[in-house]
Scaffold this motif. Sequence first.
Motif, PDB file in Angstrom:
ATOM      1  N   ARG A 101       0.830  -1.220   0.000  1.00  0.00           N
ATOM      2  CA  ARG A 101       0.000   0.000   0.000  1.00  0.00           C
ATOM      3  C   ARG A 101       0.850   1.250   0.000  1.00  0.00           C
ATOM      4  NH1 ARG A 101      -5.413  -0.804   3.654  1.00  0.00           N
ATOM      5  NH2 ARG A 101      -6.142  -2.627   2.524  1.00  0.00           N
ATOM      6  N   LEU A 102       0.332   2.266  -0.660  1.00  0.00           N
ATOM      7  CA  LEU A 102       0.915   3.599  -0.529  1.00  0.00           C
ATOM      8  C   LEU A 102      -0.112   4.442   0.226  1.00  0.00           C
ATOM      9  CD1 LEU A 102       2.417   4.268  -4.093  1.00  0.00           C
ATOM     10  CD2 LEU A 102       3.641   3.635  -2.006  1.00  0.00           C
ATOM     11  N   ASP A 103       0.369   5.359   1.055  1.00  0.00           N
ATOM     12  CA  ASP A 103      -0.550   6.224   1.797  1.00  0.00           C
ATOM     13  C   ASP A 103      -1.351   7.088   0.824  1.00  0.00           C
ATOM     14  OD1 ASP A 103       0.541   5.213   4.108  1.00  0.00           O
ATOM     15  OD2 ASP A 103       1.997   6.846   4.288  1.00  0.00           O
ATOM     16  N   THR A 106       0.761   9.722  -0.684  1.00  0.00           N
ATOM     17  CA  THR A 106       1.971   9.293  -1.407  1.00  0.00           C
ATOM     18  C   THR A 106       1.640   9.149  -2.890  1.00  0.00           C
ATOM     19  OG1 THR A 106       2.758   8.095   0.528  1.00  0.00           O
ATOM     20  CG2 THR A 106       3.739   7.481  -1.561  1.00  0.00           C
ATOM     21  N   TYR A 133      12.209   5.496  -2.740  1.00  0.00           N
ATOM     22  CA  TYR A 133      11.315   6.611  -2.397  1.00  0.00           C
ATOM     23  C   TYR A 133      12.066   7.938  -2.505  1.00  0.00           C
ATOM     24  CZ  TYR A 133       8.252   3.019  -0.542  1.00  0.00           C
ATOM     25  OH  TYR A 133       7.439   1.923  -0.429  1.00  0.00           O
ATOM     26  N   HIS A 185       3.577   2.630   7.017  1.00  0.00           N
ATOM     27  CA  HIS A 185       4.108   4.002   7.090  1.00  0.00           C
ATOM     28  C   HIS A 185       5.627   4.002   7.318  1.00  0.00           C
ATOM     29  CE1 HIS A 185       0.121   5.554   7.020  1.00  0.00           C
ATOM     30  NE2 HIS A 185      -0.156   5.460   8.299  1.00  0.00           N
ATOM     31  N   GLN A 186       6.324   3.049   6.684  1.00  0.00           N
ATOM     32  CA  GLN A 186       7.731   2.853   7.061  1.00  0.00           C
ATOM     33  C   GLN A 186       8.601   4.093   6.845  1.00  0.00           C
ATOM     34  OE1 GLN A 186       9.486  -0.774   5.705  1.00  0.00           O
ATOM     35  NE2 GLN A 186      11.556  -0.189   6.325  1.00  0.00           N
ATOM     36  N   VAL A 187       8.455   4.733   5.696  1.00  0.00           N
ATOM     37  CA  VAL A 187       9.318   5.887   5.422  1.00  0.00           C
ATOM     38  C   VAL A 187       9.028   7.006   6.428  1.00  0.00           C
ATOM     39  CG1 VAL A 187       9.861   7.708   3.769  1.00  0.00           C
ATOM     40  CG2 VAL A 187       9.554   5.356   2.959  1.00  0.00           C
ATOM     41  N   LYS A 188       7.747   7.301   6.601  1.00  0.00           N
ATOM     42  CA  LYS A 188       7.385   8.415   7.492  1.00  0.00           C
ATOM     43  C   LYS A 188       7.850   8.135   8.912  1.00  0.00           C
ATOM     44  CE  LYS A 188       3.470   9.827   4.667  1.00  0.00           C
ATOM     45  NZ  LYS A 188       2.045   9.698   4.441  1.00  0.00           N
ATOM     46  N   LEU A 201       6.006  12.488  -0.356  1.00  0.00           N
ATOM     47  CA  LEU A 201       6.616  11.179  -0.575  1.00  0.00           C
ATOM     48  C   LEU A 201       6.183  10.637  -1.938  1.00  0.00           C
ATOM     49  CD1 LEU A 201       8.264   8.874   0.650  1.00  0.00           C
ATOM     50  CD2 LEU A 201       6.212   8.101   1.836  1.00  0.00           C
TER      51      LEU A 201
HETATM   52  N1  URA Z   1       6.247   4.598   3.595  1.00  0.00           N
HETATM   53  C1  URA Z   1       5.327   5.480   4.044  1.00  0.00           C
HETATM   54  O1  URA Z   1       5.453   6.027   5.113  1.00  0.00           O
HETATM   55  N2  URA Z   1       4.267   5.732   3.255  1.00  0.00           N
HETATM   56  C2  URA Z   1       4.082   5.169   2.039  1.00  0.00           C
HETATM   57  O2  URA Z   1       3.098   5.463   1.360  1.00  0.00           O
HETATM   58  C3  URA Z   1       5.062   4.259   1.581  1.00  0.00           C
HETATM   59  C4  URA Z   1       6.131   3.980   2.374  1.00  0.00           C
END
Ligand code: URA
Length: 231
Positions: A101-103, A106, A133, A185-188, A201
């Motif tokens: 999934r993408l937020d 995103t 990303y 929400h890994q990147v955030k 993102l």
């Molecule tokens: N990490 C995030 O926090 N949001 C995304 O949509 C994808 C990866």
Amino acid sequence: MKLSQVLFSQGFGARRECEGLILGGHVALAGVVCDDPYFEVEPEGLSFGVRGQAWPYRAKALVLLNKPAGYECSQKPKHHPSVMSLLALPLRVRGLQPVGRLDEDTTGLLLMTDDGALIHRLTSPKKHVPKVYEIEMIDPVTAKQIDELRHGVILHDDPLPVRAAAVEPTGEHALRMTLLEGKYHQVKRMVAAAGNTVKALHRSSYGVLSLPQDLAPGQWRWLDGPQSVLG
Ligand code: URA
């Protein structure tokens, strides 16, 4: 395979609807109308026309969507339309689902397929499929933040540090980060744990596949198969 079965398998509706499309003269093979629902065809490699639009036969469908902001990846979206609404109707009927999934906010490369085994192969953390990303931050990026993202930050649902496979500054407020997993929400969460905040993102690549420059936000495109992503 009978032509009506081909249409049914590709998401053109109930069997009777597919027969109706063919009997009504709306289906073409090699540019020539075929109005016989029982006409035998070899589906592998077949391209057929429905109401003037060309369709490739795919036993399993795999498409790439340039996800715009303002769409949810859920089948039952709460606040925004679903990414499913951006696909052609036959793909929705076939039940394509996002690969991970993408937020909602995103943007960028989202794979969608009806191949459950492929979803597992692409999203399993054990398979280490890289996702890249492009991140815009609220505060300027510091060397310490980059170091922490490279060496690992602690997220609340994992006792072990989570690290990026690669981190590269791309501007005073911007980073390119490669992840091998796809946690919620890994990147955030990683950026927050390193002391900054994500402002925007965008996913620019998945496996060996990069988002094509000529695919506008909201548009989708067929992929040839898993090798387009896995190499
Ligand atoms: N990490 C995030 O926090 N949001 C995304 O949509 C994808 C990866």
